[in-house]
Design an enzyme around this catalytic site. Structure first.
Site, short mmCIF file in Angstrom:
data_model
loop_
_atom_site.label_atom_id
_atom_site.label_comp_id
_atom_site.label_asym_id
_atom_site.label_seq_id
_atom_site.Cartn_x
_atom_site.Cartn_y
_atom_site.Cartn_z
N ASP A 13 -16.56 0.03 -0.81
CA ASP A 13 -15.25 -0.43 -1.27
C ASP A 13 -14.35 -0.78 -0.10
OD1 ASP A 13 -15.63 2.51 -1.17
OD2 ASP A 13 -13.46 2.55 -1.33
N LYS A 39 0.85 -1.20 0.00
CA LYS A 39 0.00 0.00 0.00
C LYS A 39 0.88 1.24 0.00
CE LYS A 39 -3.96 1.86 2.59
NZ LYS A 39 -4.91 1.57 3.69
N ASP A 91 -8.98 -1.67 5.53
CA ASP A 91 -8.81 -0.24 5.24
C ASP A 91 -8.93 0.63 6.48
OD1 ASP A 91 -7.82 0.02 2.81
OD2 ASP A 91 -9.62 0.74 1.83
P1 AMP Z 1 -9.52 4.82 0.85
O1 AMP Z 1 -10.15 6.05 1.42
O2 AMP Z 1 -8.11 4.58 1.33
O3 AMP Z 1 -10.38 3.63 0.98
O4 AMP Z 1 -9.34 5.11 -0.71
C1 AMP Z 1 -10.41 5.36 -1.57
C2 AMP Z 1 -9.92 5.34 -3.00
O5 AMP Z 1 -8.97 6.38 -3.23
C3 AMP Z 1 -9.24 4.03 -3.41
O6 AMP Z 1 -9.54 3.80 -4.75
C4 AMP Z 1 -7.78 4.38 -3.22
O7 AMP Z 1 -6.94 3.56 -4.00
C5 AMP Z 1 -7.74 5.83 -3.70
N1 AMP Z 1 -6.60 6.58 -3.12
C6 AMP Z 1 -6.43 6.96 -1.83
N2 AMP Z 1 -5.27 7.63 -1.68
C7 AMP Z 1 -4.69 7.68 -2.91
C8 AMP Z 1 -3.47 8.23 -3.42
N3 AMP Z 1 -2.61 8.89 -2.64
N4 AMP Z 1 -3.21 8.05 -4.73
C9 AMP Z 1 -4.07 7.40 -5.54
N5 AMP Z 1 -5.22 6.88 -5.13
C10 AMP Z 1 -5.54 7.00 -3.82
MG MG Z 2 -10.31 1.76 0.52
#
Ligand code: AMP
Ligand code: MG
Length: 512
Positions: free
Chosen positions: A278, A131, A288
């Site tokens: 998700d 990650k 997550d």
């Molecule tokens: P999360 O809030 O971590 O569940 O992320 C939600 C979405 O945003 C997922 O598709 C992650 O892969 C994407 N995401 C979160 N942080 C980043 C980042 N720094 N660069 C690219 N995608 C991100």
């Molecule tokens: Mg996520």
């Protein structure tokens, strides 16, 4: 501080078998991690590595978590930074969709890369994911990277959850990249190696349902997931039963695992904080760790996430939200449940209607144990609610109240000065007397179900800020304490103390 470049060697031990790549190609994009300039291992989960069958030779076996203080020229660092692929890895980013705060979006691993599925010596399959490993086809406007504090936070809380007996993804290692990440301030980049039974989410099914007209991809994903996570349950069915009810059984099993998981969260005061579809794993693991945190004083409206202004993911809302997410999951399965949509909806609704009762039963079972109750009584729910109402009214710490009830010495706490609590306490004592088990057995049950040590927000913050400044000793001590949450070791007395009340409420942040 145990440090030791010389003492540790990391050789292979990886055994990859990448079944996910057999799914239709829409489900992933092959993607290697983007190399980083100066990787350095900061923490490595020795116990987990050993249980995975990785060949770790360390002379530091007295600690579950080996914390590093300097840069190491280890093969492990190269692998866990994404600079070098372990043999057999077939790196990819997974496609998925999801309802984020109620709004549907096409997503995917924007900063995580699945190296593949590692098979342990006992034959168990785990996803190995990096990650923060760089941009992917799903990065949208993100940089594909992660910050040290956020990755260590996931490490701390996921490992604490594991020690508390809650199904969860695990954390194997954190390396810093030697590169900055730009958020509201400039932070140190880091990569977390996450180990999961799988990363198949409700959102993966939403993605499948949204891409195909003939349900071929959806059926492939459902069959794959059934086989990967529920083969035991399926093999218990006759072949006729399995053929007729396979996808309904799947839905029922997913509902059951979620009901059980959310009940476990509620028993320990865990708030996930971002229960988007998700972020809900089909196999029933907590996944997550973003803005999650543990509740201090009991209040079902508790929210820590800075972006959850409506309290959608508040502590007391977690079961209804899980149910909402399961409705989204069931919607994706409709074409597989019955060719006629109305019939399919009826089938799905009947299954979904079981969620709240299942959740309640799992919750009650755990809460009874927390009160030392081995038997069932019709008034138990009232008794439990009575205690929760007291806690809410008098601002009592959720963890410490249960712990105090199970510890004779601590029962002489200020709680007994509250009139409602005195009334409740005598009701509870009477209830304990109507079971055959004696008080000692009741206490034993309570002290093995109600933890003494949880990752309290202020302690987590102390460990993270010290680590960000290069001092990992605070983190190491915290991890050690969290690895034995039911122990009453005076050495860890500090971790029992709630934060002093502050005028600024604790806030957590997403995607940092
Ligand atoms: P999360 O809030 O971590 O569940 O992320 C939600 C979405 O945003 C997922 O598709 C992650 O892969 C994407 N995401 C979160 N942080 C980043 C980042 N720094 N660069 C690219 N995608 C991100
Ligand atoms: Mg996520």
């Amino acid at each position: 501080m145990k440090n030791s470049k010389e003492n540790i060697t990391f050789s292979t031990g990886w055994k990859f078998d990448n079944s996910y790549t057999q799914l239709p190609s829409a489900f992933f994009t092959k993607q290697k991690p983007t190399p980083v300039s100066a990787p350095s291992m900061v923490i490595f989960n020795h116990t987990l590595a050993t249980s995975l069958g990785l060949n770790v030779e360390a002379h530091l076996t007295d600690s579950e978590n080996v914390v590093f203080t300097g840069s190491q020229d280890l093969l492990g660092t190269e692998v866990f930074s994404g600079n070098q692929l372990p043999e057999g890895a077939e790196p990819l980013a997974q496609a998925y969709a999801g309802h984020q705060f109620g709004h549907f979006n096409m997503l995917g691993d924007g900063r995580a890369i699945l190296l593949g599925e590692h098979i342990t010596p006992s034959g168990v399959r785990f996803d190995i994911q990096l990650k923060g490993a760089g941009e992917t086809a799903y990065s949208r406007r993100g940089d594909g990277r992660a910050a040290l504090g956020a990755m260590l936070r996931e490490y701390i809380i996921s490992e604490a959850m594991h020690a508390l007996g809650v199904p969860t993804t695990r954390s194997l290692a954190v390396v810093t990249t030697g590169e900055p990440v730009y958020r509201t301030s400039v932070l140190q980049g880091a990569i977390l190696t996450r180990v999961a039974a799988s990363h198949i989410r409700v959102g993966t099914f939403q993605f499948a349902a949204s891409i195909d007209d003939d349900s071929a991809a959806l059926r492939a994903l459902a069959d794959y997931t059934l086989n990967r996570h529920f083969s035991n349950q399926l093999s218990g069915m006759s072949s006729g039963q399995a053929a007729a009810n396979k996808y309904l059984t799947f839905l029922e099993l997913v509902i059951d695992r979620q009901a059980k998981l959310i009940a476990r969260w509620m028993h320990i005061g865990f708030i996930h904080g971002v229960m988007n579809t998700d972020n809900m794993s089909i196999c029933g693991e907590t996944i997550d760790y973003g803005p999650c945190a543990f509740m201090d004083s009991y209040d079902p409206a508790t929210v820590f996430s800075s972006i959850d202004q409506q309290g959608r993911y508040a502590f007391g809302n977690q079961a209804p939200i899980a149910e909402w997410n399961l409705v989204r999951f069931a919607e994706t399965l409709l074409p597989l449940l019955h060719p006629d949509q109305t019939s399919a909806i009826n089938i799905a609704q009947t299954a979904l209607q079981t969620f709240s009762e299942k959740f309640r039963q799992y919750w009650l079972t755990g809460m009874r144990a927390k009160l030392g109750l081995y038997t069932e009584d019709a008034d138990d729910a009232l008794l439990i609610d009575g205690l929760l109402n007291c806690m809410e009214k008098y601002d009592l710490d959720y963890t410490n109240t249960f712990r105090a009830l199970g510890t004779e010495a601590n029962i002489k706490t200020p709680m007994l000065d509250f009139p409602d609590f005195i009334v409740w306490h005598s009701l509870w004592r009477k209830r304990l007397l109507i079971q055959d088990q004696n008080l000692e057995s009741a206490k034993r049950l309570m002290l093995t179900t109600s933890p003494a040590i949880i990752p309290r927000n202020h302690q987590v913050e102390l460990a993270l800020s010290a680590a960000e400044a290069g001092d990992f000793s605070v983190l190491e001590k915290l991890l050690e304490a969290l690895s034995k949450p039911f122990n009453n070791n005076p050495k860890y007395a500090d971790y029992l103390i709630p934060a002093t009340p502050s005028n600024t409420p604790y806030k957590t942040y997403c995607g940092t």
